[in-house]
Design an enzyme around this catalytic site. Structure first.
Site, PDB file in Angstrom:
ATOM      1  N   LYS A 102       0.833  -1.203   0.000  1.00 58.62           N
ATOM      2  CA  LYS A 102       0.000   0.000   0.000  1.00 58.62           C
ATOM      3  C   LYS A 102       0.876   1.264   0.000  1.00 58.62           C
ATOM      4  CE  LYS A 102      -1.894   1.507   3.752  1.00 58.62           C
ATOM      5  NZ  LYS A 102      -2.675   1.566   4.989  1.00 58.62           N
TER       6      LYS A 102
ATOM      7  N   ASP B 106      -6.388   0.653   0.763  1.00 57.34           N
ATOM      8  CA  ASP B 106      -6.454   0.765   2.217  1.00 57.34           C
ATOM      9  C   ASP B 106      -7.835   0.311   2.677  1.00 57.34           C
ATOM     10  OD1 ASP B 106      -8.223   2.789   1.597  1.00 57.34           O
ATOM     11  OD2 ASP B 106      -7.338   4.233   2.992  1.00 57.34           O
TER      12      ASP B 106
END
Ligand code: SF4
Length: 223
Positions: A131, A149
């Site tokens: 991420k 996320d």
């Protein structure tokens, strides 16, 4: 209330969501990212600090942090107690300090003090997951990268854009539906929509610009 357009495939719905979110949140990916930074180094540090913390809180801490440690070498050589005191308001400050110093040392030792663009190289850095790597790629370098996320996961499931059970599976579904130059902007706009409207506990379906597309409208509290 119009009927949701269930006939759309997940891929077509993703494209339509992308178009509508861009109308809602126009602008470049780098502009939409709320973390204050002046360089890829500052972005990767701010992104590590943003774990379990709001962007606003990170932005309150980083001016002092970057004034004290403007380079990876300076951060790597920081006195641990001083560093922890600066980043303490972001939470989990012991582990974040450890990660940041290991990250900074790796940048110095393996990348001449520069943040790499390559996804695998980014993911090889201490404390940097997929991420964070995709945030750096899309925001700092304008390279393809779709950070997934908690907001992107939640909205992707509610809007039935992906049935992936983990962030990598969701990322793959979304990336298949969108052109690479749309990935970063899509992610940051999903995050903005998730914070403003499609929140975890109280999604405001009645004022959601994606309602017509959403199979879970009005029932998302059970999601
Ligand atoms: S209609 Fe409701 S559940 Fe669907 S995206 Fe909008 S806020 Fe979220």
């Amino acid at each position: 209330m119009p009927k949701p357009r269930r006939a759309l495939t997940a891929r077509a719905r993703t494209v339509e969501v992308d178009v509508r979110l861009e109308r809602l949140f126009p602008g470049a990916t780098a502009t939409l990212c709320a973390l204050d930074r002046r360089s890829p180094f500052e972005l990767i540090v701010a992104t590590v600090l943003s774990a379990q913390c709001t962007d606003e809180q990170v932005n309150r801490v980083t001016p002092t942090l970057f004034a004290a440690y403007p380079t990876p070498a300076a951060l790597a050589g920081a006195e641990r107690d001083t560093l922890e005191a600066i980043i303490r308001p972001t939470g989990f400050f012991h582990s974040k300090a450890r990660h940041l110093q290991a990250l900074a040392a790796a940048l110095v030792e393996r990348f001449d003090g520069e943040v790499p663009r390559d996804l695998d190289a980014l993911c090889s850095l201490p404390g940097v997951g997929r991420k964070t790597a995709n945030v750096v790629r899309s925001v700092a370098f304008d390279e393809p990268g779709l950070p997934v996320d908690t907001h992107v996961m939640r909205l992707s499931h509610r809007l039935d854009l992906s049935r992936g059970r983990d962030p990598v599976a969701v990322e793959r579904s979304l990336c298949r539906a969108l052109a690479p130059d749309r990935w970063g902007g899509f992610s940051v706009r999903m995050i903005l929509h998730g914070r403003a409207t499609c929140t975890a506990r109280r999604p405001a379906c009645e004022r959601c610009e994606l309602e017509e597309l959403c199979p879970r409208r009005g029932v998302a509290r059970a999601a």
